[in-house]
Design a protein around this motif. Structure first.
Motif, PDB file in Angstrom:
ATOM      1  N   SER A 111      45.591  48.137  34.110  1.00 47.30           N
ATOM      2  CA  SER A 111      44.251  48.721  34.191  1.00 47.30           C
ATOM      3  C   SER A 111      43.755  48.833  35.622  1.00 47.30           C
ATOM      4  O   SER A 111      42.752  49.500  35.870  1.00 47.30           O
ATOM      5  CB  SER A 111      43.269  47.874  33.373  1.00 47.30           C
ATOM      6  OG  SER A 111      43.177  46.554  33.904  1.00 47.30           O
ATOM      7  N   THR A 112      44.437  48.202  36.557  1.00 50.82           N
ATOM      8  CA  THR A 112      44.063  48.254  37.971  1.00 50.82           C
ATOM      9  C   THR A 112      45.312  48.234  38.825  1.00 50.82           C
ATOM     10  O   THR A 112      46.357  47.756  38.377  1.00 50.82           O
ATOM     11  CB  THR A 112      43.158  47.068  38.355  1.00 50.82           C
ATOM     12  OG1 THR A 112      42.823  47.140  39.750  1.00 50.82           O
ATOM     13  CG2 THR A 112      43.854  45.736  38.101  1.00 50.82           C
ATOM     14  N   ASP A 113      45.209  48.790  40.030  1.00 56.82           N
ATOM     15  CA  ASP A 113      46.316  48.665  40.970  1.00 56.82           C
ATOM     16  C   ASP A 113      45.941  47.789  42.159  1.00 56.82           C
ATOM     17  O   ASP A 113      46.656  47.741  43.156  1.00 56.82           O
ATOM     18  CB  ASP A 113      46.790  50.035  41.451  1.00 56.82           C
ATOM     19  CG  ASP A 113      45.683  50.827  42.131  1.00 56.82           C
ATOM     20  OD1 ASP A 113      44.580  50.282  42.313  1.00 56.82           O
ATOM     21  OD2 ASP A 113      45.919  51.996  42.482  1.00 56.82           O
ATOM     22  N   ASP A 114      44.827  47.071  42.031  1.00 61.22           N
ATOM     23  CA  ASP A 114      44.387  46.135  43.072  1.00 61.22           C
ATOM     24  C   ASP A 114      45.130  44.811  42.874  1.00 61.22           C
ATOM     25  O   ASP A 114      44.909  44.124  41.867  1.00 61.22           O
ATOM     26  CB  ASP A 114      42.880  45.921  42.970  1.00 61.22           C
ATOM     27  CG  ASP A 114      42.343  44.960  44.041  1.00 61.22           C
ATOM     28  OD1 ASP A 114      43.158  44.329  44.759  1.00 61.22           O
ATOM     29  OD2 ASP A 114      41.110  44.830  44.144  1.00 61.22           O
ATOM     30  N   PRO A 115      46.019  44.430  43.795  1.00 61.46           N
ATOM     31  CA  PRO A 115      46.827  43.221  43.599  1.00 61.46           C
ATOM     32  C   PRO A 115      46.008  41.943  43.416  1.00 61.46           C
ATOM     33  O   PRO A 115      46.478  40.998  42.774  1.00 61.46           O
ATOM     34  CB  PRO A 115      47.671  43.137  44.882  1.00 61.46           C
ATOM     35  CG  PRO A 115      47.669  44.526  45.430  1.00 61.46           C
ATOM     36  CD  PRO A 115      46.343  45.109  45.067  1.00 61.46           C
ATOM     37  N   SER A 116      44.780  41.924  43.944  1.00 59.73           N
ATOM     38  CA  SER A 116      43.964  40.709  43.877  1.00 59.73           C
ATOM     39  C   SER A 116      43.011  40.693  42.690  1.00 59.73           C
ATOM     40  O   SER A 116      42.336  39.699  42.442  1.00 59.73           O
ATOM     41  CB  SER A 116      43.155  40.550  45.166  1.00 59.73           C
ATOM     42  OG  SER A 116      42.267  41.637  45.346  1.00 59.73           O
ATOM     43  N   ALA A 117      42.961  41.799  41.930  1.00 66.82           N
ATOM     44  CA  ALA A 117      42.048  41.888  40.784  1.00 66.82           C
ATOM     45  C   ALA A 117      42.764  41.476  39.502  1.00 66.82           C
ATOM     46  O   ALA A 117      43.959  41.704  39.335  1.00 66.82           O
ATOM     47  CB  ALA A 117      41.513  43.309  40.650  1.00 66.82           C
TER      48      ALA A 117
END
Length: 241
Positions: A111-117
């Protein structure tokens, strides 16, 4: 399909027919808020496609090794059902190799491509050819194979799908209980091209160098001369997130 696959507790199957893509359907179901453990599958005469929905409770990069659990789970499942001479290896980019030839792949989306999310969901897909691309001209694609050509014609695909989910669950539980070490040790014995020069393209970028290993989240460590670069496993994410 002769019978429905059987899944472990907390896993639920959703069978598709025709041209419907389980990987896309699983992402849609996840976006709509389905429970983790949904297994979407489409078993045709010539191929088996399936996808599992996960709900990680850690940031994306720490969740990505679930894909490795799925890949090892498939190797273990096929290894248990196939003749002993059938060898299965795993490419870091998701490719599956049977007796040295390409035989399907793993895919991953989140659902996200933000590694920290922390992702709301993560989906791992499997595509596996059962029959040759062109049965009338065997040998025309020596670098590609299918289960039929590798002596696995007697394996019911429903049984292989069930076994994939079971073995994947085993490795997820081991990862949660014992950390990454057992997963890493198992994967290193199955990894294709580890310790060799590799070259491949991801998202329009070409990566080349000596594949020396992975970091704690299975990001690829690629050495070029004195420089060692990290390619995060999340680089493999498919589609728009």
């Amino acid at each position: 399909m002769t019978s429905a696959p059987h899944f472990p507790p907390l896993f639920e199957g959703l069978g598709l027919t025709g041209a419907a893509d389980p990987f896309a359907k699983a992402q849609l179901q996840a976006t709509m808020g389905c429970d983790a453990g949904l297994v979407v599958y489409n078993i045709a005469a010539d191929q088996m496609r399936a996808a599992i929905v996960f709900a990680p409770e850690v940031p994306l990069e720490a969740a990505m090794p679930v894909m490795i659990c799925c890949a090892i789970g498939f190797q273990n499942a096929l290894g248990a059902l196939a003749p002993p001479e059938v060898g299965v290896h795993l490419d870091w980019t998701g490719g599956i190799y049977v007796n040295g030839a390409s035989c399907g792949r793993m895919q991953v989306a989140a659902s996200t491509d933000d590694p920290s999310a922390e992702p709301d969901w993560l989906v791992v897909g499997l595509e596996l050819p059962l029959l040759p691309i062109d049965p009338n001209t065997p040998g025309n694609t020596p670098n590609q194979t299918c289960l039929f050509e590798e002596g696995c014609v007697d394996i019911p695909p429903e049984d292989l799908l069930s076994a994939w989910v079971r073995h994947t669950l085993v490795w997820i539980n081991r990862m949660e209980d014992a950390g990454m070490k057992p997963l890493n040790e198992e994967w290193r014995g199955l990894a294709k091209n580890l310790g060799e020069e590799v070259s491949f393209s991801l998202a329009g970028n070409t990566h080349s160098g000596l594949f020396v290993g992975v970091d704690e989240h299975f990001g690829m460590l690629l050495r070029d001369g004195d420089d060692t670069r990290l390619i995060p496993l999340s680089t493999l994410l498919q589609g728009d997130t």
